[in-house]
Write an enzyme that holds these catalytic residues in place. Sequence first.
Site, PDB file in Angstrom:
ATOM      1  N   CYS A 106       0.849  -1.189   0.000  1.00 30.25           N
ATOM      2  CA  CYS A 106       0.000   0.000   0.000  1.00 30.25           C
ATOM      3  C   CYS A 106       0.883   1.236   0.000  1.00 30.25           C
ATOM      4  CB  CYS A 106      -0.891  -0.018   1.240  1.00 30.25           C
ATOM      5  SG  CYS A 106      -1.954   1.433   1.407  1.00 30.25           S
ATOM      6  N   HIS A 148      -8.965  -3.452  -2.244  1.00 30.05           N
ATOM      7  CA  HIS A 148      -8.037  -2.604  -1.490  1.00 30.05           C
ATOM      8  C   HIS A 148      -8.476  -1.141  -1.536  1.00 30.05           C
ATOM      9  CE1 HIS A 148      -3.778  -1.722  -0.140  1.00 30.05           C
ATOM     10  NE2 HIS A 148      -4.162  -0.532  -0.573  1.00 30.05           N
ATOM     11  N   GLU A 149      -8.748  -0.634  -2.745  1.00 30.26           N
ATOM     12  CA  GLU A 149      -9.100   0.786  -2.895  1.00 30.26           C
ATOM     13  C   GLU A 149     -10.464   1.093  -2.280  1.00 30.26           C
ATOM     14  OE1 GLU A 149      -6.736   2.724  -3.592  1.00 30.26           O
ATOM     15  OE2 GLU A 149      -5.423   1.137  -4.323  1.00 30.26           O
ATOM     16  N   HIS A 152     -10.058   1.432   1.407  1.00 25.68           N
ATOM     17  CA  HIS A 152      -9.577   2.766   1.793  1.00 25.68           C
ATOM     18  C   HIS A 152     -10.750   3.729   1.970  1.00 25.68           C
ATOM     19  CE1 HIS A 152      -5.242   2.815   1.798  1.00 25.68           C
ATOM     20  NE2 HIS A 152      -5.157   2.267   0.596  1.00 25.68           N
TER      21      HIS A 152
END
Length: 197
Positions: A106, A148-149, A152
């Site tokens: 990351c 993952h995004e 976030h």
Amino acid sequence: MTVVPIRIVGDPVLHTATTPVTVAADGSLPADLAQLIATMYDTMDAANGVGLAANQIGCSLRLFVYDCAADRAMTARRRGVVINPVLETSEIPETMPDPDTDDEGCLSVPGESFPTGRAKWARVTGLDADGSPVSIEGTGLFARMLQHETGHLDGFLYLDRLIGRYARNAKRAVKSHGWGVPGLSWLPGEDPDPFGH
């Protein structure tokens, strides 16, 4: 080209859910959104990233940009932006992640990577840069990036998903770097590439 600092784990903006981008009644997006998207692309490219969420550069809006292959060994990449993404995935395995195939890094945890359990398939629906509906899906690395995004934007880092020894190793790494506190960042193109690209 506008490259801005990337926030490091511990900054409150990374640990807070983002706000959906406002869409006008006529379907138009805020006028300043195009500049934010351009800055996000420039910053992601300078950092050699495969994705970048808006809160990683301190903006609490729900969007991310990406430039990612379907598989780590492939050179063909898909590039785009998703505004107000909604994530759908296949089942996430309950086994320990494989250190060879499930390694994840990351830009907000610069230079570190840890095996992370993720679904093999993912789809994100939302809007593109013009405000038109978009749906993207994939497997492998691309599915990992989508999860993952979107994570976030929900206020989570991949470190929050780690289990067992990987979670313990990550806590030690954060402590040894002096992270986990507000106000830390790094500037792609000016600071050394933490992943050695």
